[in-house]
Design a protein around this motif. Structure first.
Motif, short mmCIF file in Angstrom:
data_model
loop_
_atom_site.label_atom_id
_atom_site.label_comp_id
_atom_site.label_asym_id
_atom_site.label_seq_id
_atom_site.Cartn_x
_atom_site.Cartn_y
_atom_site.Cartn_z
N ALA A 1 9.09 -5.17 3.89
CA ALA A 1 8.81 -4.69 2.54
C ALA A 1 9.42 -5.66 1.54
N VAL A 2 9.10 -5.45 0.28
CA VAL A 2 9.83 -6.10 -0.80
C VAL A 2 11.01 -5.18 -1.13
N TYR A 3 12.19 -5.75 -1.16
CA TYR A 3 13.39 -4.99 -1.43
C TYR A 3 13.86 -5.26 -2.85
N TYR A 4 14.18 -4.18 -3.55
CA TYR A 4 14.61 -4.26 -4.94
C TYR A 4 16.00 -3.67 -5.09
N CYS A 5 16.82 -4.31 -5.90
CA CYS A 5 18.06 -3.67 -6.29
C CYS A 5 17.90 -3.11 -7.70
N ALA A 6 18.70 -2.10 -7.99
CA ALA A 6 18.60 -1.42 -9.27
C ALA A 6 19.97 -0.93 -9.69
N GLY B 1 0.78 -1.22 0.00
CA GLY B 1 0.00 0.00 0.00
C GLY B 1 0.82 1.28 0.00
N GLN B 2 2.14 1.15 -0.10
CA GLN B 2 2.98 2.33 -0.07
C GLN B 2 3.80 2.44 -1.35
N ASP B 3 4.33 3.64 -1.59
CA ASP B 3 5.17 3.86 -2.75
C ASP B 3 6.54 3.23 -2.54
N ARG B 4 7.19 2.92 -3.64
CA ARG B 4 8.57 2.43 -3.55
C ARG B 4 9.45 3.57 -3.08
N GLU B 5 10.37 3.26 -2.17
CA GLU B 5 11.22 4.30 -1.61
C GLU B 5 12.69 3.91 -1.65
N PHE B 6 13.52 4.93 -1.74
CA PHE B 6 14.97 4.74 -1.74
C PHE B 6 15.42 4.27 -0.37
#
Length: 123
Positions: free
Chosen positions: A92-97, A42-47
């Motif tokens: 949260a779900v953690y993403y690398c980029a 329910g939240q935006d992706r954040e740095f």
């Protein structure tokens, strides 16, 4: 098309630690800045954290400073996010980029993304 693969997520109790890894599908690690982001339901992706190509410039979100450490091993073509003193709000779900330019806190600056790994912190 470069692909990033995260690993290391899981379930941990509050106060515990996890280390996330990010491995690109090809040898791009040393040519790109790398970042970690997270997205809670329910939240935006954040740095969360970012590191430049050489590892000499690092940035953190205020919410994780002093608890998380980002690093990279260009010889192994892998990036890491060491997470200590985890809190339930870190769930949260953690993403690398990967970013062709300089390390950035903006989602739109990143060129390649992983599929994400779930981190759940129980209280």
């Amino acid at each position: 098309q470069v692909q990033l693969v995260e690993s290391g997520g899981g379930l941990v109790q509050a106060g515990g630690s996890l280390r996330l890894s990010c491995a690109p599908s090809e040898g791009i690690c040393s040519n790109y800045a790398m970042g970690w982001f997270r997205q809670a339901p329910g939240q935006d992706r954040e740095f969360v954290a970012g590191i430049n190509r050489s590892g000499g410039t690092i940035r953190y979100a205020d919410s994780v400073k002093g608890r998380f450490t980002i690093s990279r091993d260009n010889a192994k073509n892998t990036g890491y996010l060491q997470m200590n003193s985890l809190k339930p709000e870190d769930t949260a779900v953690y993403y690398c980029a990967a970013d062709k330019g300089l390390v950035s806190i903006r989602i739109t600056d990143y060129d390649y993304w992983g599929q994400g790994t779930q981190v759940t912190v129980s209280s």
